[in-house]
Design a protein around this motif. Structure first.
Motif, PDB file in Angstrom:
ATOM      1  N   ALA A  28       3.945  -7.213  14.838  1.00  0.00           N
ATOM      2  CA  ALA A  28       2.992  -7.528  15.906  1.00  0.00           C
ATOM      3  C   ALA A  28       2.512  -6.197  16.457  1.00  0.00           C
ATOM      4  N   PRO A  29       1.424  -5.648  15.928  1.00  0.00           N
ATOM      5  CA  PRO A  29       1.005  -4.283  16.287  1.00  0.00           C
ATOM      6  C   PRO A  29       0.599  -4.157  17.743  1.00  0.00           C
ATOM      7  N   ARG A  30       0.828  -2.976  18.275  1.00  0.00           N
ATOM      8  CA  ARG A  30       0.374  -2.627  19.619  1.00  0.00           C
ATOM      9  C   ARG A  30      -0.812  -1.668  19.569  1.00  0.00           C
ATOM     10  N   SER A  31      -1.070  -1.116  18.392  1.00  0.00           N
ATOM     11  CA  SER A  31      -2.156  -0.145  18.256  1.00  0.00           C
ATOM     12  C   SER A  31      -2.678  -0.171  16.831  1.00  0.00           C
ATOM     13  N   GLU A  32      -3.852   0.426  16.647  1.00  0.00           N
ATOM     14  CA  GLU A  32      -4.392   0.561  15.300  1.00  0.00           C
ATOM     15  C   GLU A  32      -3.481   1.416  14.443  1.00  0.00           C
ATOM     16  N   GLU A  33      -2.821   2.392  15.054  1.00  0.00           N
ATOM     17  CA  GLU A  33      -1.895   3.245  14.318  1.00  0.00           C
ATOM     18  C   GLU A  33      -0.734   2.431  13.756  1.00  0.00           C
ATOM     19  N   ASP A  34      -0.269   1.419  14.506  1.00  0.00           N
ATOM     20  CA  ASP A  34       0.799   0.542  14.004  1.00  0.00           C
ATOM     21  C   ASP A  34       0.348  -0.206  12.752  1.00  0.00           C
ATOM     22  N   ILE A  35      -0.889  -0.704  12.786  1.00  0.00           N
ATOM     23  CA  ILE A  35      -1.422  -1.429  11.628  1.00  0.00           C
ATOM     24  C   ILE A  35      -1.494  -0.496  10.427  1.00  0.00           C
ATOM     25  N   ALA A  36      -2.051   0.697  10.630  1.00  0.00           N
ATOM     26  CA  ALA A  36      -2.220   1.649   9.534  1.00  0.00           C
ATOM     27  C   ALA A  36      -0.867   2.055   8.943  1.00  0.00           C
ATOM     28  N   ALA A  37       0.119   2.276   9.798  1.00  0.00           N
ATOM     29  CA  ALA A  37       1.442   2.672   9.316  1.00  0.00           C
ATOM     30  C   ALA A  37       2.083   1.557   8.504  1.00  0.00           C
ATOM     31  N   ALA A  38       1.937   0.314   8.970  1.00  0.00           N
ATOM     32  CA  ALA A  38       2.511  -0.820   8.250  1.00  0.00           C
ATOM     33  C   ALA A  38       1.852  -1.011   6.894  1.00  0.00           C
ATOM     34  N   VAL A  39       0.532  -0.853   6.841  1.00  0.00           N
ATOM     35  CA  VAL A  39      -0.175  -0.999   5.566  1.00  0.00           C
ATOM     36  C   VAL A  39       0.242   0.104   4.594  1.00  0.00           C
ATOM     37  N   ALA A  40       0.307   1.332   5.076  1.00  0.00           N
ATOM     38  CA  ALA A  40       0.688   2.448   4.214  1.00  0.00           C
ATOM     39  C   ALA A  40       2.099   2.260   3.670  1.00  0.00           C
ATOM     40  N   LEU A  41       3.017   1.815   4.513  1.00  0.00           N
ATOM     41  CA  LEU A  41       4.392   1.621   4.066  1.00  0.00           C
ATOM     42  C   LEU A  41       4.500   0.447   3.107  1.00  0.00           C
ATOM     43  N   SER A  42       3.693  -0.583   3.338  1.00  0.00           N
ATOM     44  CA  SER A  42       3.682  -1.721   2.424  1.00  0.00           C
ATOM     45  C   SER A  42       3.234  -1.289   1.037  1.00  0.00           C
ATOM     46  N   ALA A  43       2.192  -0.479   0.975  1.00  0.00           N
ATOM     47  CA  ALA A  43       1.710   0.023  -0.311  1.00  0.00           C
ATOM     48  C   ALA A  43       2.774   0.855  -1.002  1.00  0.00           C
ATOM     49  N   GLU A  44       3.477   1.657  -0.219  1.00  0.00           N
ATOM     50  CA  GLU A  44       4.533   2.508  -0.769  1.00  0.00           C
ATOM     51  C   GLU A  44       5.661   1.667  -1.370  1.00  0.00           C
ATOM     52  N   ARG A  45       5.957   0.521  -0.747  1.00  0.00           N
ATOM     53  CA  ARG A  45       7.058  -0.341  -1.210  1.00  0.00           C
ATOM     54  C   ARG A  45       6.599  -1.427  -2.181  1.00  0.00           C
ATOM     55  N   GLU A 143     -21.923  -5.956  14.863  1.00  0.00           N
ATOM     56  CA  GLU A 143     -22.642  -4.686  14.753  1.00  0.00           C
ATOM     57  C   GLU A 143     -21.800  -3.626  14.053  1.00  0.00           C
ATOM     58  N   ALA A 144     -20.494  -3.698  14.214  1.00  0.00           N
ATOM     59  CA  ALA A 144     -19.599  -2.711  13.600  1.00  0.00           C
ATOM     60  C   ALA A 144     -18.187  -3.272  13.601  1.00  0.00           C
ATOM     61  N   LEU A 145     -17.339  -2.705  12.742  1.00  0.00           N
ATOM     62  CA  LEU A 145     -15.918  -3.054  12.784  1.00  0.00           C
ATOM     63  C   LEU A 145     -15.119  -1.889  12.222  1.00  0.00           C
ATOM     64  N   ARG A 146     -13.839  -1.879  12.565  1.00  0.00           N
ATOM     65  CA  ARG A 146     -12.921  -0.876  12.036  1.00  0.00           C
ATOM     66  C   ARG A 146     -11.954  -1.588  11.100  1.00  0.00           C
ATOM     67  N   LEU A 147     -11.778  -0.996   9.910  1.00  0.00           N
ATOM     68  CA  LEU A 147     -11.026  -1.635   8.841  1.00  0.00           C
ATOM     69  C   LEU A 147      -9.921  -0.704   8.358  1.00  0.00           C
ATOM     70  N   VAL A 148      -8.681  -1.184   8.425  1.00  0.00           N
ATOM     71  CA  VAL A 148      -7.548  -0.435   7.873  1.00  0.00           C
ATOM     72  C   VAL A 148      -7.454  -0.776   6.388  1.00  0.00           C
ATOM     73  N   THR A 149      -7.645   0.198   5.537  1.00  0.00           N
ATOM     74  CA  THR A 149      -7.733  -0.045   4.097  1.00  0.00           C
ATOM     75  C   THR A 149      -6.387   0.185   3.410  1.00  0.00           C
ATOM     76  N   ALA A 150      -6.362  -0.006   2.096  1.00  0.00           N
ATOM     77  CA  ALA A 150      -5.108  -0.067   1.355  1.00  0.00           C
ATOM     78  C   ALA A 150      -4.311   1.236   1.377  1.00  0.00           C
ATOM     79  N   ASN A 151      -4.965   2.364   1.613  1.00  0.00           N
ATOM     80  CA  ASN A 151      -4.230   3.631   1.674  1.00  0.00           C
ATOM     81  C   ASN A 151      -3.741   3.962   3.083  1.00  0.00           C
ATOM     82  N   GLY A 152      -3.930   3.031   4.014  1.00  0.00           N
ATOM     83  CA  GLY A 152      -3.516   3.273   5.388  1.00  0.00           C
ATOM     84  C   GLY A 152      -4.544   4.006   6.205  1.00  0.00           C
ATOM     85  N   GLY A 153      -5.674   4.344   5.598  1.00  0.00           N
ATOM     86  CA  GLY A 153      -6.750   4.995   6.330  1.00  0.00           C
ATOM     87  C   GLY A 153      -7.600   3.973   7.073  1.00  0.00           C
TER      88      GLY A 153
END
Length: 446
Positions: A28-45, A143-153
């Motif tokens: 349950a993320p509290r920030s965009e950084e939490d989402i990005a970190a979870a995605v990056a770690l998921s890809a790693e595992r 009009e715009a959106l922010r997307l956390v992609t598969a590399n965690g970026g």
């Protein structure tokens, strides 16, 4: 980062309680950084990732045995630009919260569907919509959106700087990444006047396209055992709100409750629905003529759990669809206590939008959750598919990639973007693999 993923002991189920899963990890993320970190770690595992919001999809869209990013509490307004008429919100913000904030600021969303409890990311990702020939899907207001992609970026997509990517990401079922925030276009606050009328079904079908443009927002409800239909016509107005208008929307809620009761009493006998409907007089009655602020006219509370199917047809094909449904359902003698709902919309340019490239008529059937009623969905789906209907991504359907790909002229455009942003299929589950197929190298789709 290693503390971001923690073993989950809780199962997840959708709002209708029709699908469930047990993700290995649930954050349950509290920030965009939490989402990005979870995605990056998921890809790693080597774990797949799916995002979930309020769970108002009736299909297994959010299910995963890997990592679930639960956005239901990742909500709130990040910024509000009164002059520029835009609002930026976190992905898990409900349409109800957005509407309330905008209302206080003298602004509004131009058009929304009937369910205000769904999250903004879920609504745009599945092709959710309201009604009106001058209005596209809800995602058309992005009009715009922010997307956390598969590399965690994090990619910031906008109509100015990355219009092609935004076109694809607006309606993507979460297969391009996890949406973290959305910027929506707004309009000045306005009121709507709603009126209702009953007319013969055949009369409406004979002049369907004229009816579709007879008000800014139109819809009709039809019980297939009846020869009449109830139309709802909604237009902007300068009139003051009707006294007691705030309670009017609950008339539709009461109608939903009555439908649910009929479904319970009918049990395993859908053929008994017309007779039971007669005992519950007023079951189809709505809020009647009234004026209120826009978001309260567009939406109403929906406490009864159900399952729904909806297909988007070329506008001119809707009359034939209803004629076919009338014959098919009457011959079978089996009905849902909920009316067939018809709405309309403008064409859209998002490659996976059900309204892509054509003025659209949406045909919706809601049913109780018991098996005999669920079987009705398959009957209706066959008729709508035969007319080139594109299923709502968040509603029940059985279509596969082989059925769907020919219905979308820019199918390969989306698949190439998907291959570029998520080459390893990090954001894939069984459902998305069924409807989109596996991720293939860019340029090798088809």
């Amino acid at each position: 980062m290693t503390s971001t993923l923690r073993e989950s002991t809780a199962a997840w189920s959708n709002w209708a309680r029709t699908v469930r899963c047990e993700p290995r990890y649930r954050i349950a993320p509290r920030s965009e950084e939490d989402i990005a970190a979870a995605v990056a770690l998921s890809a790693e595992r080597g774990l797949t990732v799916r995002a979930a919001g309020s769970g108002h999809s009736f299909n297994p869209l959010a299910l995963t045995d890997g990592v679930m990013v639960d956005l239901s509490r990742y909500s709130g307004v990040e910024s509000l630009d009164r002059e520029g008429r835009t609002i930026t919100v976190r992905a898990g913000t409900s349409l109800a919260e957005i509407s309330a904030v905008l209302d206080r600021a003298g602004l509004a969303l131009a058009n929304i569907g009937t369910l205000a409890e769904q999250t903004v990311a879920g609504a745009i990702s599945t092709g959710n919509h309201g009604t009106g020939l001058k209005h596209g899907t809800f995602a058309d207001q992005v009009e715009a959106l922010r997307l956390v992609t598969a590399n965690g970026g994090v990619r910031e997509l906008s109509r100015d700087g990355s219009a092609e990517l935004l076109r694809c990401a607006r309606t993507s079922m979460g297969t391009l990444g996890v949406i973290s925030s959305v910027t929506l276009r707004c309009v000045p606050r306005f009121r709507l006047a709603a009126t209702e009328r009953t007319e013969r079904l055949d009369t409406l079908l004979e002049g369907f396209e004229e009816w579709a443009g007879s008000a800014e927002h139109v819809s009709c409800s039809w019980s297939p055992w009846k020869d009449t239909v109830c139309s709802r016509l909604v237009n902007a107005t300068e009139d003051a709100p009707t006294p007691g208008a705030g309670r009017r929307r609950y008339a539709t809620t009461l109608s939903e409750v009555r439908c649910g009761l009929v479904g319970l009493v009918a049990g395993a006998a859908p053929a008994a629905v017309p007779r039971l409907d007669g005992f519950l007089s007023g079951r189809g009655s709505g809020p009647g003529a009234h004026v209120d602020v826009s978001h309260k006219v567009f939406t109403f509370p929906q406490p009864v759990k159900f399952v729904a199917l909806e297909h988007a047809l070329a506008l001119g094909d809707v009359p034939e669809a209803l004629r076919r449904l009338r014959g098919t359902l009457r011959r079978a003698g089996r009905y849902s206590p909920y009316s067939v709902l018809v709405r309309v919309g403008a064409s859209d340019d998002a490659p996976l939008s059900p309204a892509y490239g054509r003025a659209t008529g949406y045909v919706n059937l809601t049913v109780p959750r018991s098996v005999p009623f669920l079987e009705l969905l398959r009957v209706v789906e066959r008729e709508l598919r035969d007319l080139g209907g594109r299923p709502h991504w968040g509603k029940a359907h059985t279509a596969t990639e082989q059925v769907l790909a020919p219905l979308y002229p820019e199918w390969d455009v989306f698949q190439d973007v998907r291959a570029d942003l998520d080459p390893q299929g990090l954001f894939t589950n069984d459902f998305t693999a069924r409807v989109l197929g596996p991720v293939r190298p860019a340029g090798k789709v088809g």
